[in-house]
Design a protein around this motif. Structure first.
Motif, PDB file in Angstrom:
ATOM      1  N   PRO A 237       0.819  -1.220   0.000  1.00 43.62           N
ATOM      2  CA  PRO A 237       0.000   0.000   0.000  1.00 43.62           C
ATOM      3  C   PRO A 237       0.847   1.261   0.000  1.00 43.62           C
ATOM      4  N   TRP A 238       0.276   2.328  -0.573  1.00 41.97           N
ATOM      5  CA  TRP A 238       0.875   3.660  -0.490  1.00 41.97           C
ATOM      6  C   TRP A 238       0.145   4.431   0.600  1.00 41.97           C
ATOM      7  N   ARG A 239       0.904   5.130   1.428  1.00 44.10           N
ATOM      8  CA  ARG A 239       0.342   5.985   2.478  1.00 44.10           C
ATOM      9  C   ARG A 239       0.870   7.393   2.292  1.00 44.10           C
ATOM     10  N   ALA A 240       0.027   8.377   2.537  1.00 43.33           N
ATOM     11  CA  ALA A 240       0.454   9.762   2.322  1.00 43.33           C
ATOM     12  C   ALA A 240      -0.357  10.700   3.202  1.00 43.33           C
ATOM     13  N   ARG A 241       0.186  11.910   3.351  1.00 39.78           N
ATOM     14  CA  ARG A 241      -0.522  13.014   3.981  1.00 39.78           C
ATOM     15  C   ARG A 241      -0.456  14.211   3.043  1.00 39.78           C
ATOM     16  N   GLY A 242      -1.440  15.086   3.158  1.00 40.30           N
ATOM     17  CA  GLY A 242      -1.442  16.263   2.298  1.00 40.30           C
ATOM     18  C   GLY A 242      -2.771  16.976   2.333  1.00 40.30           C
ATOM     19  N   SER A 243      -3.169  17.507   1.181  1.00 42.93           N
ATOM     20  CA  SER A 243      -4.429  18.256   1.053  1.00 42.93           C
ATOM     21  C   SER A 243      -5.126  17.865  -0.233  1.00 42.93           C
ATOM     22  N   LEU A 244      -6.459  17.838  -0.172  1.00 50.68           N
ATOM     23  CA  LEU A 244      -7.278  17.512  -1.338  1.00 50.68           C
ATOM     24  C   LEU A 244      -8.343  18.575  -1.512  1.00 50.68           C
ATOM     25  N   TRP A 245      -8.527  19.033  -2.745  1.00 46.53           N
ATOM     26  CA  TRP A 245      -9.619  19.945  -3.106  1.00 46.53           C
ATOM     27  C   TRP A 245     -10.509  19.228  -4.113  1.00 46.53           C
ATOM     28  N   LEU A 246     -11.815  19.367  -3.958  1.00 45.09           N
ATOM     29  CA  LEU A 246     -12.774  18.715  -4.849  1.00 45.09           C
ATOM     30  C   LEU A 246     -13.883  19.688  -5.202  1.00 45.09           C
TER      31      LEU A 246
ATOM     32  N   LEU B  43     -10.538  17.258  -9.223  1.00 48.04           N
ATOM     33  CA  LEU B  43      -9.758  17.030  -8.014  1.00 48.04           C
ATOM     34  C   LEU B  43      -8.351  17.575  -8.165  1.00 48.04           C
ATOM     35  N   LEU B  44      -7.866  18.177  -7.097  1.00 49.79           N
ATOM     36  CA  LEU B  44      -6.488  18.631  -7.004  1.00 49.79           C
ATOM     37  C   LEU B  44      -5.946  18.124  -5.677  1.00 49.79           C
ATOM     38  N   VAL B  45      -4.806  17.433  -5.720  1.00 45.01           N
ATOM     39  CA  VAL B  45      -4.244  16.836  -4.509  1.00 45.01           C
ATOM     40  C   VAL B  45      -2.758  17.165  -4.422  1.00 45.01           C
ATOM     41  N   ARG B  46      -2.319  17.510  -3.216  1.00 48.38           N
ATOM     42  CA  ARG B  46      -0.892  17.655  -2.915  1.00 48.38           C
ATOM     43  C   ARG B  46      -0.527  16.615  -1.863  1.00 48.38           C
ATOM     44  N   TYR B  47       0.243  15.617  -2.265  1.00 54.84           N
ATOM     45  CA  TYR B  47       0.748  14.613  -1.342  1.00 54.84           C
ATOM     46  C   TYR B  47       2.112  15.102  -0.845  1.00 54.84           C
ATOM     47  N   THR B  48       2.163  15.583   0.378  1.00 52.79           N
ATOM     48  CA  THR B  48       3.372  16.256   0.874  1.00 52.79           C
ATOM     49  C   THR B  48       4.235  15.377   1.773  1.00 52.79           C
ATOM     50  N   GLU B  49       3.683  14.258   2.261  1.00 52.65           N
ATOM     51  CA  GLU B  49       4.440  13.323   3.085  1.00 52.65           C
ATOM     52  C   GLU B  49       4.006  11.914   2.728  1.00 52.65           C
ATOM     53  N   GLY B  50       4.903  10.938   2.960  1.00 59.43           N
ATOM     54  CA  GLY B  50       4.502   9.560   2.810  1.00 59.43           C
ATOM     55  C   GLY B  50       5.299   8.793   1.778  1.00 59.43           C
ATOM     56  N   THR B  51       4.672   7.760   1.229  1.00 60.63           N
ATOM     57  CA  THR B  51       5.340   6.867   0.285  1.00 60.63           C
ATOM     58  C   THR B  51       5.909   7.634  -0.901  1.00 60.63           C
TER      59      THR B  51
ATOM     60  N   ALA C 193     -12.807  20.871   0.658  1.00 59.71           N
ATOM     61  CA  ALA C 193     -11.397  20.575   0.855  1.00 59.71           C
ATOM     62  C   ALA C 193     -11.247  19.628   2.037  1.00 59.71           C
ATOM     63  N   LEU C 194     -10.314  18.704   1.933  1.00 57.81           N
ATOM     64  CA  LEU C 194      -9.946  17.826   3.041  1.00 57.81           C
ATOM     65  C   LEU C 194      -8.506  18.163   3.385  1.00 57.81           C
ATOM     66  N   SER C 195      -8.322  18.892   4.491  1.00 60.60           N
ATOM     67  CA  SER C 195      -6.990  19.372   4.842  1.00 60.60           C
ATOM     68  C   SER C 195      -6.929  19.704   6.327  1.00 60.60           C
ATOM     69  N   PRO C 196      -5.960  19.113   7.049  1.00 60.08           N
ATOM     70  CA  PRO C 196      -5.022  18.095   6.572  1.00 60.08           C
ATOM     71  C   PRO C 196      -5.730  16.782   6.296  1.00 60.08           C
ATOM     72  N   ALA C 197      -5.134  15.985   5.406  1.00 65.95           N
ATOM     73  CA  ALA C 197      -5.754  14.736   4.988  1.00 65.95           C
ATOM     74  C   ALA C 197      -4.733  13.607   5.045  1.00 65.95           C
ATOM     75  N   ARG C 198      -5.246  12.412   5.253  1.00 64.81           N
ATOM     76  CA  ARG C 198      -4.441  11.200   5.187  1.00 64.81           C
ATOM     77  C   ARG C 198      -5.022  10.285   4.112  1.00 64.81           C
TER      78      ARG C 198
END
Length: 229
Positions: free
Chosen positions: A17-26, A53-61, A194-199
């Motif tokens: 699996p890939w895991r990440a943290r960041g922000s999502l806009w929908l 959708l716009l997503v920034r994956y800033t941490e994680g895999t 928006a989902l922020s912060p998001a996992r």
């Protein structure tokens, strides 16, 4: 994004699996024409409903930016998104998206300013979007499905991802919109969240439809010749 660190892997992308943290806009828009869907997928609501959708994956895999336009759809009892176009600025994400889940990711560049982002490739601008700010109210979301349908060979594949974080009102509007994208009826969205912060959690894919069950071979990838080739 810059200073990106991507874990090495033999095929060019990490195993799920890939895991990440960041922000999502929908944002949800209506299109001028009904959107085409593959056989076996039916729209949720109108065939003119488009999710942007716009997503920034800033941490994680992996750390990368992602832009997608998709239809909310159903396949039997499974609900998710069918991408009409999806772009990322990570080759590892691009290869993984295609090989693990059959999601047709394409390369792009993301140029950010204080309140906007321009997504472009060698053919020019794909979209320029107005982003943020977040609303003041926040609702904790301990679990939400983040499912996407792809195709590997003759198999429809479901990425049954999961999201969690803090849900807010957001802004994701259009400043420029390429003719390569579905034509919008209006420039302003029906709604924006928006989902922020998001996992984010993205497991191996599952075949839905003809066979069902986990994909054979390397986790998340089908093996054998393409029956359609």
């Amino acid at each position: 994004m810059t200073d990106r660190t991507e874990p090495p892997a033999g095929p060019g992308f990490p195993a799920p699996p890939w895991r990440a943290r960041g922000s999502l806009w929908l944002s949800l828009f209506r299109t001028r024409a009904p959107l085409p869907l593959p056989t076996g997928l039916t729209p949720l609501g109108s065939r003119r409903l488009l999710a942007v959708l716009l997503v920034r994956y800033t941490e994680g895999t992996l750390r990368y930016d992602e832009f997608a336009v998709a239809s909310p759809v159903r396949s039997d009892r499974h609900v998710g998104l069918h991408c009409h176009g999806i772009w990322v600025d990570s080759q590892a994400s691009l290869r993984g998206g295609r090989d693990l889940w059959g999601i047709p990711k394409e390369p792009a560049r993301f140029s950010w300013s204080a309140d906007s982002v321009r997504v472009s490739d060698d053919a020019g601008t794909i979209a320029a979007l107005r982003v943020g700010p977040h609303g003041r109210w926040r609702v904790p979301v301990p679990y939400a499905p983040g499912h996407v349908f792809g195709r590997i060979g003759a198999d429809r594949v479901q990425l049954a991802g999961r999201l969690s974080g803090r849900l807010r009102t957001g802004r994701l509007g259009t400043l420029e919109w390429s003719g390569r994208l579905p034509e919008l009826r209006r420039a302003e969205p029906l709604c924006a969240l928006a989902l922020s912060p998001a996992r984010f959690f993205f497991p191996a894919g599952t075949v839905v439809g003809s066979r069902g069950g986990p994909l054979p071979g390397r986790p998340g990838r089908a093996t054998g010749p393409d029956p359609r080739s």
